[in-house]
Design a protein around this motif. Structure first.
Motif, PDB file in Angstrom:
ATOM      1  N   VAL A   7      -3.444  80.913  37.916  1.00  0.00           N
ATOM      2  CA  VAL A   7      -2.793  79.605  38.166  1.00  0.00           C
ATOM      3  C   VAL A   7      -2.290  79.248  36.750  1.00  0.00           C
ATOM      4  O   VAL A   7      -3.209  78.860  36.026  1.00  0.00           O
ATOM      5  N   GLY A   8      -0.883  79.105  36.434  1.00  0.00           N
ATOM      6  CA  GLY A   8      -0.540  79.016  35.016  1.00  0.00           C
ATOM      7  C   GLY A   8       0.230  80.051  34.605  1.00  0.00           C
ATOM      8  O   GLY A   8      -0.310  81.026  34.632  1.00  0.00           O
ATOM      9  N   VAL A   9       1.424  79.879  34.253  1.00  0.00           N
ATOM     10  CA  VAL A   9       2.577  81.134  33.809  1.00  0.00           C
ATOM     11  C   VAL A   9       2.630  80.801  32.386  1.00  0.00           C
ATOM     12  O   VAL A   9       3.394  79.913  32.070  1.00  0.00           O
ATOM     13  N   ASN A  10       2.095  81.567  31.493  1.00  0.00           N
ATOM     14  CA  ASN A  10       2.464  81.303  29.976  1.00  0.00           C
ATOM     15  C   ASN A  10       2.055  82.654  29.206  1.00  0.00           C
ATOM     16  O   ASN A  10       1.756  83.388  30.050  1.00  0.00           O
ATOM     17  N   VAL A  11       2.423  82.756  27.978  1.00  0.00           N
ATOM     18  CA  VAL A  11       2.073  83.861  27.278  1.00  0.00           C
ATOM     19  C   VAL A  11       0.653  84.568  27.210  1.00  0.00           C
ATOM     20  O   VAL A  11       0.421  85.644  27.518  1.00  0.00           O
ATOM     21  N   LEU A  12      -0.458  83.418  27.359  1.00  0.00           N
ATOM     22  CA  LEU A  12      -1.746  83.866  27.376  1.00  0.00           C
ATOM     23  C   LEU A  12      -1.924  84.380  28.667  1.00  0.00           C
ATOM     24  O   LEU A  12      -2.494  85.601  28.822  1.00  0.00           O
ATOM     25  N   ALA A  26      -0.151  72.725  40.747  1.00  0.00           N
ATOM     26  CA  ALA A  26       0.479  71.583  41.159  1.00  0.00           C
ATOM     27  C   ALA A  26       0.710  70.677  40.144  1.00  0.00           C
ATOM     28  O   ALA A  26      -0.242  70.441  39.223  1.00  0.00           O
ATOM     29  N   VAL A  27       1.759  69.606  39.967  1.00  0.00           N
ATOM     30  CA  VAL A  27       2.077  68.662  39.124  1.00  0.00           C
ATOM     31  C   VAL A  27       1.147  67.677  39.335  1.00  0.00           C
ATOM     32  O   VAL A  27       0.944  67.235  40.192  1.00  0.00           O
ATOM     33  N   ASN A  28       0.657  67.222  38.068  1.00  0.00           N
ATOM     34  CA  ASN A  28      -0.159  65.970  37.936  1.00  0.00           C
ATOM     35  C   ASN A  28      -0.113  65.494  36.584  1.00  0.00           C
ATOM     36  O   ASN A  28       0.507  66.226  35.618  1.00  0.00           O
ATOM     37  N   PRO A  29      -0.716  64.449  35.999  1.00  0.00           N
ATOM     38  CA  PRO A  29      -0.551  63.892  34.730  1.00  0.00           C
ATOM     39  C   PRO A  29      -0.893  65.032  33.636  1.00  0.00           C
ATOM     40  O   PRO A  29      -0.274  64.870  32.730  1.00  0.00           O
ATOM     41  N   VAL A  30      -2.142  65.857  33.918  1.00  0.00           N
ATOM     42  CA  VAL A  30      -2.397  66.825  32.975  1.00  0.00           C
ATOM     43  C   VAL A  30      -1.519  68.156  33.049  1.00  0.00           C
ATOM     44  O   VAL A  30      -1.298  68.592  31.884  1.00  0.00           O
ATOM     45  N   HIS A  71       2.717  72.116  32.555  1.00  0.00           N
ATOM     46  CA  HIS A  71       2.665  73.633  33.062  1.00  0.00           C
ATOM     47  C   HIS A  71       3.162  73.864  34.511  1.00  0.00           C
ATOM     48  O   HIS A  71       3.413  74.979  34.924  1.00  0.00           O
ATOM     49  N   GLY A  72       3.443  72.822  35.195  1.00  0.00           N
ATOM     50  CA  GLY A  72       3.773  72.838  36.527  1.00  0.00           C
ATOM     51  C   GLY A  72       5.287  72.826  36.571  1.00  0.00           C
ATOM     52  O   GLY A  72       5.931  72.468  37.799  1.00  0.00           O
ATOM     53  N   ASP A  73       6.187  72.684  35.337  1.00  0.00           N
ATOM     54  CA  ASP A  73       7.621  72.258  35.500  1.00  0.00           C
ATOM     55  C   ASP A  73       8.374  73.610  35.346  1.00  0.00           C
ATOM     56  O   ASP A  73       8.167  74.452  34.345  1.00  0.00           O
ATOM     57  N   GLY A 119      -4.453  77.107  31.026  1.00  0.00           N
ATOM     58  CA  GLY A 119      -3.743  75.753  30.650  1.00  0.00           C
ATOM     59  C   GLY A 119      -3.380  75.920  29.231  1.00  0.00           C
ATOM     60  O   GLY A 119      -2.829  74.927  28.739  1.00  0.00           O
ATOM     61  N   GLY A 120      -3.278  77.165  28.800  1.00  0.00           N
ATOM     62  CA  GLY A 120      -2.875  77.368  27.320  1.00  0.00           C
ATOM     63  C   GLY A 120      -3.895  76.881  26.389  1.00  0.00           C
ATOM     64  O   GLY A 120      -5.142  76.742  26.628  1.00  0.00           O
ATOM     65  N   LEU A 121      -3.852  77.131  25.060  1.00  0.00           N
ATOM     66  CA  LEU A 121      -4.588  76.988  23.718  1.00  0.00           C
ATOM     67  C   LEU A 121      -4.615  75.680  22.837  1.00  0.00           C
ATOM     68  O   LEU A 121      -3.277  75.445  22.913  1.00  0.00           O
ATOM     69  N   TYR A 122      -5.589  75.267  22.369  1.00  0.00           N
ATOM     70  CA  TYR A 122      -5.253  74.117  21.274  1.00  0.00           C
ATOM     71  C   TYR A 122      -6.298  74.400  20.000  1.00  0.00           C
ATOM     72  O   TYR A 122      -7.380  75.333  20.354  1.00  0.00           O
ATOM     73  N   PRO A 123      -5.852  73.956  18.762  1.00  0.00           N
ATOM     74  CA  PRO A 123      -6.827  74.353  17.891  1.00  0.00           C
ATOM     75  C   PRO A 123      -8.154  73.849  18.153  1.00  0.00           C
ATOM     76  O   PRO A 123      -8.321  72.684  18.374  1.00  0.00           O
ATOM     77  N   LEU A 124      -9.106  74.457  17.790  1.00  0.00           N
ATOM     78  CA  LEU A 124     -10.450  74.050  17.804  1.00  0.00           C
ATOM     79  C   LEU A 124     -10.844  73.505  16.406  1.00  0.00           C
ATOM     80  O   LEU A 124     -11.609  74.310  15.822  1.00  0.00           O
TER      81      LEU A 124
END
Length: 404
Positions: free
Chosen positions: A148-153, A175-179, A183-185, A283-288
């Motif tokens: 669930v989630g289509v991206n590079v990772l 499914a599209v929600n505020p979070v 990712h759902g677009d 859901g992708g990555l973010y800097p830790l």
């Protein structure tokens, strides 16, 4: 008192340790994982030129060099706090405190959550967790799953799961929600797909991706995207279908998928149930970057780098004297870029120790140019506009330096 403590034994941390130790710096590397290597340990993919990138092998190369240089690498140690002191830095860990004149934080990245109904069921995991279980621990995550989630990772790791003989039904949007709204677009997801289409085994897809760089072409591609998805490695990738719910009583049993419009709106009556026993959410990555924050380092939000990143320059220096950063904490890029950044950071730290030697000045400049070259040649970019993002963080460093 160490010359430098490095938090993170991934590609950036190990490369920095090697580069600084070669100039006889006294180095300590800490990592909370039982083994060194960081995210390298789970990576296995084929490059566009046909060569295989094996993260375990790359880790072995780095560790052989670290052992040759007698670098102190300690795993299973978790750093939970850092503080600036009169003499440098103190790092607080589950094994006590350690002191150093300089501190390099190379903690990498973490995965963003993409919550959908049912995501707390056993059998639901992040795509990164599936990678680690499969490639590091050699544990089969299930018999049949869906991403669930289509991206590079997710595309890269889905292929790794296939290579381990794990069956994947398909990849679809959340499914599209505020979070999950981005990712759902379908339109935004299509923008990302264009950046990885050159890796597809199909010559048709690779050829078509060249035309899809135009915005109007991408809009048409979303509008007329095949209902059966576009297959990569025999696996359908859907951007006009979304997973609206994960079903099961005590564990994952199935997912509910529905068709969606080009703007991501669910189409009523199109719901279907797909039997699976595991779900990978991407859901992708973010800097830790929490440790840099508690050390007092200023931050800047830069979308092209993946979120909030510590302010730093090309030498990987922050505005806090003696504090350096390298790798995905500075922005989401490949392990090769992280490794090259680590070399820059290690040389920059050594430069402070040996002072005005022309040779090390040259080595730092050479290492900086190598980072740019590797970035330019990268087969995968996690975010568009990476060069623009790097320019923004460099300007932020200059602005901060002028103020202080």
């Amino acid at each position: 008192m160490y010359d430098v403590i490095i938090i993170g034994a991934g590609p950036a941390g190990l490369s920095a340790a090697i580069a600084s130790r070669e100039w006889e710096a006294h180095v300590l590397v800490l990592d909370e994982f039982p083994k060194p290597g960081g995210r390298l340990l789970g990576q296995l993919h084929q490059e566009p030129n046909g060569e295989w990138w094996n993260g375990i092998k790359e880790t072995g190369i780095l560790m052989d060099k670290a052992e040759e240089l007698n670098i102190d690498v300690r795993c299973g140690i978790s750093a939970h706090h850092t503080e600036k002191t009169a003499d440098g830095f103190t790092v607080h860990t589950n094994e006590g405190t350690f002191d150093a004149e300089n501190l390099l934080i190379a903690t990498g990245a973490a995965e963003s959550a993409a919550p959908i109904p049912g995501w707390t069921l056993p059998g639901v995991m992040s795509i990164g967790a599936a990678q680690v279980m499969t490639n590091v621990h050699r544990v089969r995550v299930g018999d049949k799953g869906i991403v669930v989630g289509v991206n590079v990772l997710s595309a890269a790791i889905a292929r790794e799961l296939q290579l381990a003989d794990v069956e994947l039904h398909s990849m679809a949007l959340p499914a599209v929600n505020p979070v999950t709204k981005d990712h759902g677009d379908p339109g935004k997801v299509m923008d990302g797909l264009v950046r990885i289409a050159h890796l597809a085994p199909s010559a048709f897809l690779r050829f078509g991706s060249k035309f899809a760089k135009a915005a109007w072409v991408r809009k048409l591609a979303v509008k007329f995207y095949p209902k059966g998805g576009v297959k990569m490695w025999g696996m359908p990738i859907h951007i006009r279908k979304s997973v609206v719910e994960i079903n099961g009583n005590e564990e994952v049993e199935s997912v509910t998928i529905c068709d969606i419009t080009p703007d991501g709106t669910p189409i009523k009556g199109s719901e279907k149930t797909v039997d699976v026993d595991f779900v990978c959410i991407a859901g992708g990555l973010y800097p830790l970057a929490e440790l840099a924050a508690v050390t007092g380092c200023p931050f800047q939000y830069i979308e092209e780098l993946g979120g909030q990143v510590p302010v730093h320059n090309e030498q990987m220096e922050t505005p806090i004297e003696g504090l350096y950063v390298a790798g995905n904490i500075t922005g989401i890029e490949s392990a090769k870029v992280a490794r090259a950044q680590g070399t820059v950071a290690g040389l920059s730290i050594a430069k402070q120790k040996v002072k005005d030697l022309a040779d090390i000045e040259y080595r730092v400049d050479e290492a900086k140019q190598k980072v740019k070259a590797i970035r330019k040649e990268a087969s995968i970019q996690f975010h568009p506009g990476i060069d623009e993002g790097r320019s923004k963080i460099e300007k932020a460093f200059q602005d901060y330096s002028n103020v202080t």
